[in-house]
Motif scaffolding. Structure first.
Motif, PDB file in Angstrom:
ATOM      1  N   MET A  45      20.421  23.504  -7.575  1.00 28.41           N
ATOM      2  CA  MET A  45      19.463  23.864  -6.524  1.00 28.41           C
ATOM      3  C   MET A  45      19.126  22.594  -5.732  1.00 28.41           C
ATOM      4  O   MET A  45      18.541  21.658  -6.275  1.00 28.41           O
ATOM      5  CB  MET A  45      18.201  24.460  -7.165  1.00 28.41           C
ATOM      6  CG  MET A  45      17.239  25.045  -6.138  1.00 28.41           C
ATOM      7  SD  MET A  45      15.757  25.755  -6.928  1.00 28.41           S
ATOM      8  CE  MET A  45      16.418  27.285  -7.578  1.00 28.41           C
ATOM      9  N   ASN A  46      19.539  22.553  -4.497  1.00 29.69           N
ATOM     10  CA  ASN A  46      19.366  21.348  -3.685  1.00 29.69           C
ATOM     11  C   ASN A  46      18.038  21.376  -2.919  1.00 29.69           C
ATOM     12  O   ASN A  46      17.995  21.571  -1.707  1.00 29.69           O
ATOM     13  CB  ASN A  46      20.541  21.196  -2.703  1.00 29.69           C
ATOM     14  CG  ASN A  46      21.853  20.988  -3.429  1.00 29.69           C
ATOM     15  OD1 ASN A  46      21.886  20.243  -4.419  1.00 29.69           O
ATOM     16  ND2 ASN A  46      22.906  21.636  -2.981  1.00 29.69           N
ATOM     17  N   HIS A  47      16.975  21.237  -3.638  1.00 32.96           N
ATOM     18  CA  HIS A  47      15.652  21.175  -3.043  1.00 32.96           C
ATOM     19  C   HIS A  47      14.953  19.926  -3.530  1.00 32.96           C
ATOM     20  O   HIS A  47      15.280  19.374  -4.582  1.00 32.96           O
ATOM     21  CB  HIS A  47      14.792  22.392  -3.449  1.00 32.96           C
ATOM     22  CG  HIS A  47      15.216  23.679  -2.811  1.00 32.96           C
ATOM     23  ND1 HIS A  47      16.021  24.591  -3.440  1.00 32.96           N
ATOM     24  CD2 HIS A  47      14.944  24.213  -1.590  1.00 32.96           C
ATOM     25  CE1 HIS A  47      16.222  25.637  -2.659  1.00 32.96           C
ATOM     26  NE2 HIS A  47      15.582  25.436  -1.527  1.00 32.96           N
ATOM     27  N   THR A  48      13.927  19.519  -2.792  1.00 33.70           N
ATOM     28  CA  THR A  48      13.032  18.477  -3.291  1.00 33.70           C
ATOM     29  C   THR A  48      11.874  19.175  -3.998  1.00 33.70           C
ATOM     30  O   THR A  48      11.619  20.364  -3.763  1.00 33.70           O
ATOM     31  CB  THR A  48      12.472  17.617  -2.142  1.00 33.70           C
ATOM     32  OG1 THR A  48      11.616  18.451  -1.324  1.00 33.70           O
ATOM     33  CG2 THR A  48      13.589  17.025  -1.291  1.00 33.70           C
ATOM     34  N   PRO A  49      11.138  18.458  -4.871  1.00 37.12           N
ATOM     35  CA  PRO A  49       9.963  19.071  -5.492  1.00 37.12           C
ATOM     36  C   PRO A  49       8.991  19.633  -4.460  1.00 37.12           C
ATOM     37  O   PRO A  49       8.427  20.721  -4.653  1.00 37.12           O
ATOM     38  CB  PRO A  49       9.343  17.906  -6.280  1.00 37.12           C
ATOM     39  CG  PRO A  49      10.501  17.009  -6.603  1.00 37.12           C
ATOM     40  CD  PRO A  49      11.408  17.105  -5.418  1.00 37.12           C
ATOM     41  N   GLN A  50       8.804  18.915  -3.344  1.00 35.93           N
ATOM     42  CA  GLN A  50       7.869  19.349  -2.307  1.00 35.93           C
ATOM     43  C   GLN A  50       8.310  20.678  -1.688  1.00 35.93           C
ATOM     44  O   GLN A  50       7.507  21.581  -1.451  1.00 35.93           O
ATOM     45  CB  GLN A  50       7.771  18.272  -1.218  1.00 35.93           C
ATOM     46  CG  GLN A  50       6.673  18.499  -0.194  1.00 35.93           C
ATOM     47  CD  GLN A  50       5.280  18.193  -0.739  1.00 35.93           C
ATOM     48  OE1 GLN A  50       5.099  17.195  -1.421  1.00 35.93           O
ATOM     49  NE2 GLN A  50       4.325  19.060  -0.449  1.00 35.93           N
ATOM     50  N   GLN A  51       9.628  20.798  -1.432  1.00 37.05           N
ATOM     51  CA  GLN A  51      10.147  22.039  -0.842  1.00 37.05           C
ATOM     52  C   GLN A  51       9.962  23.226  -1.795  1.00 37.05           C
ATOM     53  O   GLN A  51       9.593  24.317  -1.366  1.00 37.05           O
ATOM     54  CB  GLN A  51      11.630  21.871  -0.493  1.00 37.05           C
ATOM     55  CG  GLN A  51      11.870  20.963   0.717  1.00 37.05           C
ATOM     56  CD  GLN A  51      13.345  20.581   0.855  1.00 37.05           C
ATOM     57  OE1 GLN A  51      14.098  20.545  -0.122  1.00 37.05           O
ATOM     58  NE2 GLN A  51      13.755  20.275   2.085  1.00 37.05           N
ATOM     59  N   LEU A  52      10.231  22.984  -3.091  1.00 34.07           N
ATOM     60  CA  LEU A  52      10.042  24.053  -4.081  1.00 34.07           C
ATOM     61  C   LEU A  52       8.584  24.472  -4.183  1.00 34.07           C
ATOM     62  O   LEU A  52       8.270  25.658  -4.304  1.00 34.07           O
ATOM     63  CB  LEU A  52      10.520  23.586  -5.467  1.00 34.07           C
ATOM     64  CG  LEU A  52      11.938  23.945  -5.896  1.00 34.07           C
ATOM     65  CD1 LEU A  52      12.145  23.596  -7.355  1.00 34.07           C
ATOM     66  CD2 LEU A  52      12.225  25.431  -5.679  1.00 34.07           C
ATOM     67  N   LEU A  53       7.696  23.489  -4.147  1.00 38.14           N
ATOM     68  CA  LEU A  53       6.271  23.785  -4.233  1.00 38.14           C
ATOM     69  C   LEU A  53       5.859  24.741  -3.122  1.00 38.14           C
ATOM     70  O   LEU A  53       5.114  25.697  -3.354  1.00 38.14           O
ATOM     71  CB  LEU A  53       5.455  22.491  -4.147  1.00 38.14           C
ATOM     72  CG  LEU A  53       3.936  22.656  -4.271  1.00 38.14           C
ATOM     73  CD1 LEU A  53       3.541  22.950  -5.712  1.00 38.14           C
ATOM     74  CD2 LEU A  53       3.206  21.407  -3.771  1.00 38.14           C
ATOM     75  N   HIS A  54       6.369  24.484  -1.925  1.00 44.47           N
ATOM     76  CA  HIS A  54       5.985  25.321  -0.781  1.00 44.47           C
ATOM     77  C   HIS A  54       6.706  26.665  -0.794  1.00 44.47           C
ATOM     78  O   HIS A  54       6.087  27.725  -0.648  1.00 44.47           O
ATOM     79  CB  HIS A  54       6.279  24.589   0.528  1.00 44.47           C
ATOM     80  CG  HIS A  54       5.884  25.392   1.736  1.00 44.47           C
ATOM     81  ND1 HIS A  54       4.575  25.680   2.036  1.00 44.47           N
ATOM     82  CD2 HIS A  54       6.632  25.999   2.699  1.00 44.47           C
ATOM     83  CE1 HIS A  54       4.530  26.414   3.138  1.00 44.47           C
ATOM     84  NE2 HIS A  54       5.764  26.628   3.558  1.00 44.47           N
ATOM     85  N   SER A  55       8.032  26.635  -0.988  1.00 43.45           N
ATOM     86  CA  SER A  55       8.798  27.881  -0.863  1.00 43.45           C
ATOM     87  C   SER A  55       8.536  28.840  -2.024  1.00 43.45           C
ATOM     88  O   SER A  55       8.455  30.056  -1.827  1.00 43.45           O
ATOM     89  CB  SER A  55      10.300  27.580  -0.764  1.00 43.45           C
ATOM     90  OG  SER A  55      10.766  26.968  -1.949  1.00 43.45           O
TER      91      SER A  55
END
Length: 599
Positions: free
Chosen positions: A1-11
């Motif tokens: 999963m190519n996300h940053t922690p910040q992106q996961l937190l929001h999405s």
């Protein structure tokens, strides 16, 4: 999963920013480090292991002590679109085989397992065949033999270090004093783990402790005036008292259920399911109920009996207001509670060092009840955290306690214990002090001793308060071999000799009408009450359709934000805290339509 922690937190979760040390913990574990994480209940511990589990290769294995907790967290993660499952005794073998195959195929992000199952040879072999992202040991304070929730199975979890030396391990809990923290490190082999210790403060909780007069009636007044229709937990010491209190509340029109170990597994599971899935239920329970209860909108936790330690009290009261909205921790206690807990401790056959530790914990709990300054400062101080200013959100801050010079009355009370032979209970001692010539006093010759009728300046209730405070201060103790008769302790000598002074609390008349009603504290305007009710009804309908608790759809704090902002588009709805992409897709249109219809 190519996300940053910040992106996961929001999405996924629908939040804009991490709280406190969350991001530091997440990044450390993503990089392969071990961690010891202490965050208060509702502080966001779960995110600290859920996000690294999704961003690292493999499945995140979460060791959790209760089936109900595992099921709750799996439901919540599945609502977010995360591949999460749990292995426990409550599911049939076909589903177990299916879940195990998913783990082997690498199709799971999170796998919840109990410590008992984890330690089986079959489970260890399964995990050896899987790619493991991390191990998260939840409720890790259960490893401490000195703690309030000791679980012997947790002692075996050190084997994870030997069997999976290259997999990062996390130990997480909301409650652990310094000795418990040290034991967690030692027992779980986390000597090299990075420690992340957040503030223990729960500023949204209002702490109130008062003298017990008519406990059940005081509780009823509190619930009816401040928490009518709200979810709450009431803790009692005995099973009998749980049953009696739950039945009495129902008779008074309060929706209440009992919970204790004597009910049988099916009945306990049924009552817990109702509490989690229905709105406004009150659970009356022993301490058997609560660990891992994730219901975020518990608006109050009440104690009808004194907990045995500040850790227990903090853990239990922490189940209120997990959503960050205002909540109450309310307790009544009395002289009988103090004597009963002291006697029970004396009569146990536990190791002397453990008994001494338990005694000091009980003394600290009594001290918290009797203090005249900020209760929150005292709780934080117990967990080695300093607070420079008073909180303004506990009874002692909201209604400052009056004190008086109790030196002389304390000497009379102590002298009465001594003159009567250090073997009589409080009721008899008070009769002596106020000069009540009962048959028992005449038979014992106590109408002839110097303290007879020496204390007529106080009434019976006031003398009980004096003796309660002397017990709490460790100046006297109750003797279980003498049916709870009081005896003097060495600490009282300076007071008796005139070398010390003593300030005592002036017990206020019990009043629970001072705080504003809970609806006002949730800041719901009268014009918005209809919409608030409609939002909750829609949430309940969707939850019943999905067969999940209502708060898994949206928390009260998310609904409250919708109520205040009244979003008019999906874009505006996406900025509500707790509304991630998956929930926006599933429920956004329904809630938008309701808000627009009401407008």
């Amino acid at each position: 999963m190519n996300h940053t922690p910040q992106q996961l937190l929001h999405s996924l979760y629908g939040y804009e920013d991490f709280r406190g040390q969350q991001l530091d913990v997440i990044q450390h574990v993503i990089d392969g480090g071990d961690a010891l994480v202490l965050m208060p209940t509702g502080g966001g511990k779960s995110i600290c292991y859920q996000i690294p589990a999704m961003l690292r290769d493999g499945v995140g294995v979460v060791i959790s002590p209760l089936i109900a907790l595992m099921q709750d967290q799996v439901s919540s993660m599945q609502q977010l679109g995360v591949n999460a499952q749990a292995l426990h005794s409550g599911i049939d073998w076909q589903l177990q085989n299916q879940i195990q195959q998913q783990a082997l195929n690498g199709d799971l992000d999170l796998l919840y397992i109990s410590p008992e199952r984890l330690m089986t040879e079959a489970c260890i072999n399964l995990l050896r065949s899987c790619k493991i992202a991390l191990f998260a040991i939840d409720e890790a304070h259960c490893v401490s033999q000195w703690g309030h929730d000791f679980r012997p199975e947790y002692l075996q979890l050190e084997c994870l270090q030997q069997n999976f030396p290259h997999v990062p391990r996390m130990a997480l809990t909301a409650t652990a004093d310094r000795p418990t923290q040290q034991e967690m490190v030692k027992r779980l082999g986390l000597n090299l783990a990075q420690k992340y210790i957040s503030s223990f403060d729960r500023p949204n909780i209002c702490y109130r402790i008062m003298q017990k007069q008519k406990g059940k009636q005081q509780l009823l007044d509190f619930v009816q005036l401040q928490h009518q229709g709200n979810a709450g937990i009431v803790y009692c010491m005995s099973r009998k008292k749980v049953d009696e209190t739950a039945l009495w509340l129902v008779e008074q029109g309060i929706a209440a259920l009992p919970y204790h170990a004597g009910l049988g597994a099916e009945k306990r599971a049924y009552n817990q399911h109702r509490f989690l899935n229905e709105e406004g239920l009150v659970m009356v329970a022993t301490i058997a109920f609560g660990m891992g209860i994730d219901k975020p909108n518990v608006r109050f936790v009440a104690h009808l009996d004194l907990p045995k330690s500040i850790e227990s009290y903090y853990q239990e009261t922490g189940r209120a207001g997990r959503d960050g909205l205002p909540a109450d921790a309310w307790m009544v206690y009395g002289l009988k509670d103090v004597m009963w807990l002291r006697q029970r401790l004396e009569q146990t056959d536990m190791d002397v060092s453990i008994k001494r530790s338990e005694q000091s914990k009980l003394d600290a709990m009594l001290g918290l009840c009797e203090i005249t300054h900020c209760r929150r400062q005292a709780i934080l101080s117990y967990f080695n955290e300093d607070s420079a200013s008073s909180c303004g959100n506990c009874d002692n801050c909201l209604e400052p306690v009056a004190t008086f010079d109790g030196t002389e009355v304390a000497r009379k009370a102590l002298s009465c214990i001594y003159r009567s032979g250090q073997r009589y209970g409080v009721a008899h001692l008070i009769d002596i002090l106020i000069g009540k010539p009962t048959d028992k006093i005449k038979t014992a010759g106590h109408d002839k001793i110097s303290t007879f009728a020496l204390g007529q300046e106080l009434d019976q209730k006031q003398w009980r308060s004096v003796y309660r405070q002397l017990l709490a201060l460790g100046l006297v103790s109750s003797d279980p071999e003498n049916y709870g008769g009081l005896r003097l302790l060495p600490n009282c000598r300076p007071l008796l000799k005139g070398d010390a002074q003593l300030q005592l609390r002036l017990d206020r008349k019990v009043s629970i009408k001072t705080p504003k009603a809970s609806k006002a504290r949730l800041q719901i305007a009268d014009d918005d009450m209809d919409l608030w009710q409609l939002l909750r009804e829609l949430r309940m309908a969707l939850a019943q359709d999905q067969k999940v608790p209502p708060y898994v759809i949206f928390s009260d704090s998310s609904l409250l934000e919708m109520l205040h902002t009244k979003p008019q588009s999906l874009l505006q709805m996406s900025h509500i805290n707790g509304v991630g992409e998956k929930k926006l897709d599933r429920y956004g249109d329904d809630f938008l339509a309701l808000i627009q219809q009401h407008a």
